[in-house]
Design a protein around this motif. Structure first.
Motif, PDB file in Angstrom:
ATOM      1  N   GLY A 117       6.467  39.596   1.926  1.00 16.30           N
ATOM      2  CA  GLY A 117       7.542  40.292   2.173  1.00 16.30           C
ATOM      3  C   GLY A 117       8.281  39.702   3.377  1.00 16.30           C
ATOM      4  O   GLY A 117       7.680  39.033   4.110  1.00 16.30           O
ATOM      5  N   PHE A 118       9.324  40.229   3.621  1.00 15.07           N
ATOM      6  CA  PHE A 118      10.428  39.818   4.736  1.00 15.07           C
ATOM      7  C   PHE A 118      10.176  40.784   5.608  1.00 15.07           C
ATOM      8  O   PHE A 118       9.728  42.020   5.124  1.00 15.07           O
ATOM      9  CB  PHE A 118      11.795  39.848   4.155  1.00 15.07           C
ATOM     10  N   ASN A 127      15.214  40.925   0.399  1.00 15.07           N
ATOM     11  CA  ASN A 127      14.588  41.538  -0.802  1.00 15.07           C
ATOM     12  C   ASN A 127      15.491  41.461  -1.999  1.00 15.07           C
ATOM     13  O   ASN A 127      14.732  41.398  -3.022  1.00 15.07           O
ATOM     14  CB  ASN A 127      14.297  43.223  -0.427  1.00 15.07           C
ATOM     15  N   GLN A 128      16.785  41.942  -1.905  1.00 19.50           N
ATOM     16  CA  GLN A 128      17.448  41.570  -3.269  1.00 19.50           C
ATOM     17  C   GLN A 128      17.306  40.143  -3.706  1.00 19.50           C
ATOM     18  O   GLN A 128      17.292  39.967  -4.878  1.00 19.50           O
ATOM     19  CB  GLN A 128      18.784  42.055  -3.043  1.00 19.50           C
ATOM     20  N   VAL A 129      17.664  39.172  -2.809  1.00 20.24           N
ATOM     21  CA  VAL A 129      17.558  37.657  -3.219  1.00 20.24           C
ATOM     22  C   VAL A 129      16.048  37.532  -3.839  1.00 20.24           C
ATOM     23  O   VAL A 129      16.195  36.857  -4.795  1.00 20.24           O
ATOM     24  CB  VAL A 129      17.843  36.994  -1.910  1.00 20.24           C
ATOM     25  N   ALA A 141       7.735  31.687  -8.850  1.00 24.18           N
ATOM     26  CA  ALA A 141       8.461  31.849  -7.594  1.00 24.18           C
ATOM     27  C   ALA A 141       7.841  32.052  -6.445  1.00 24.18           C
ATOM     28  O   ALA A 141       7.274  32.868  -5.883  1.00 24.18           O
ATOM     29  CB  ALA A 141       9.366  33.288  -7.909  1.00 24.18           C
ATOM     30  N   HIS A 142       7.367  30.542  -6.030  1.00 29.58           N
ATOM     31  CA  HIS A 142       6.303  30.560  -4.932  1.00 29.58           C
ATOM     32  C   HIS A 142       6.915  30.921  -3.519  1.00 29.58           C
ATOM     33  O   HIS A 142       6.399  31.303  -2.772  1.00 29.58           O
ATOM     34  CB  HIS A 142       5.915  29.109  -5.111  1.00 29.58           C
ATOM     35  N   ILE A 143       8.101  30.260  -3.420  1.00 30.87           N
ATOM     36  CA  ILE A 143       9.085  30.408  -2.138  1.00 30.87           C
ATOM     37  C   ILE A 143      10.333  31.428  -2.570  1.00 30.87           C
ATOM     38  O   ILE A 143      10.982  31.194  -3.406  1.00 30.87           O
ATOM     39  CB  ILE A 143       9.471  29.076  -1.544  1.00 30.87           C
ATOM     40  N   ARG A 144      10.396  32.142  -1.296  1.00 35.51           N
ATOM     41  CA  ARG A 144      11.672  33.203  -1.786  1.00 35.51           C
ATOM     42  C   ARG A 144      12.946  32.960  -1.089  1.00 35.51           C
ATOM     43  O   ARG A 144      13.906  33.347  -1.366  1.00 35.51           O
ATOM     44  CB  ARG A 144      10.982  34.420  -1.256  1.00 35.51           C
ATOM     45  N   TRP A 145      12.884  32.017  -0.190  1.00 30.98           N
ATOM     46  CA  TRP A 145      14.154  31.602   0.417  1.00 30.98           C
ATOM     47  C   TRP A 145      13.770  30.478   1.545  1.00 30.98           C
ATOM     48  O   TRP A 145      12.825  30.044   1.628  1.00 30.98           O
ATOM     49  CB  TRP A 145      14.819  32.625   1.498  1.00 30.98           C
ATOM     50  N   ASN A 146      15.032  29.781   1.966  1.00 30.97           N
ATOM     51  CA  ASN A 146      14.840  28.577   2.790  1.00 30.97           C
ATOM     52  C   ASN A 146      14.315  28.981   4.024  1.00 30.97           C
ATOM     53  O   ASN A 146      14.125  30.277   4.476  1.00 30.97           O
ATOM     54  CB  ASN A 146      16.416  28.300   3.109  1.00 30.97           C
TER      55      ASN A 146
END
Length: 179
Positions: A117-118, A127-129, A141-146
């Motif tokens: 979680g962020f 969370n939306q992204v 979906a291993h990584i959720r953002w840069n």
């Protein structure tokens, strides 16, 4: 299989063995040049300059999978990072971190330290992204953002995962604890 069993393509197309980093503390980061977290490059570079003589390396993997925030080829990305932030740590060729074409290092790292979680002020937006990323890549979906970071100790064990919302001073404290 461990971190040192992986290879990565350098910006010049040659192959690098991660075993070359054996015995060092590593911070593996997926980056992007056009992201709201891109200013973290400045703090990453400061940490690298301060700690590299103690056996610390940052391994930078540009990724364009999140809102196309890493446009350009490897040389354009490298030039941006060196001119704007003075980045001097190893930067590899652009990779994907999710999906069927993900560089195998990232699913491995994420299996060792899954997404939890962020945090912080940007939590709601990310969370939306994250839901969109999960919908697009499913169980890949291993990584959720840069600017997701993985800390690896001198033995090659993945000991911590930092989402991009984790403050960089917390990342630095964890790195220093391993040195």
């Amino acid at each position: 299989m461990g971190v040192y069993d992986f290879q990565a393509k350098n910006r010049d197309g040659s192959v690098a063995n991660l075993s070359d980093y054996q015995g060092k503390v590593l911070l593996v980061v997926n980056t992007a040049t056009g992201c709201g977290f891109t200013p973290q490059y400045e703090q990453l570079e400061a940490m690298y300059r301060d700690l590299r003589d103690r056996g610390f390396e940052i391994l930078d993997f540009p990724c364009n999978q999140f809102a196309n925030q890493a446009p350009g080829d490897d040389e354009q990305i490298h030039e941006f990072c060196t001119v704007k932030f003075g980045a001097d740590f190893p930067q590899f060729s652009k990779v994907e971190v999710n999906g069927d074409d993900a560089h195998p290092l990232f699913p491995y790292l994420a299996q060792q330290k899954p997404f939890q979680g962020f945090t912080g002020m940007k939590k709601l937006v990310l969370n939306q992204v994250s839901k969109a990323v999960e919908k697009e890549f499913g169980d890949k979906a291993h990584i959720r953002w840069n600017f997701t970071k993985f800390l690896i100790d001198r033995e090659g064990s993945v000991i911590e995962r930092f989402e991009p919302t984790v403050r960089m001073d917390e990342v630095r404290q964890a790195v220093e604890a391993q040195l």
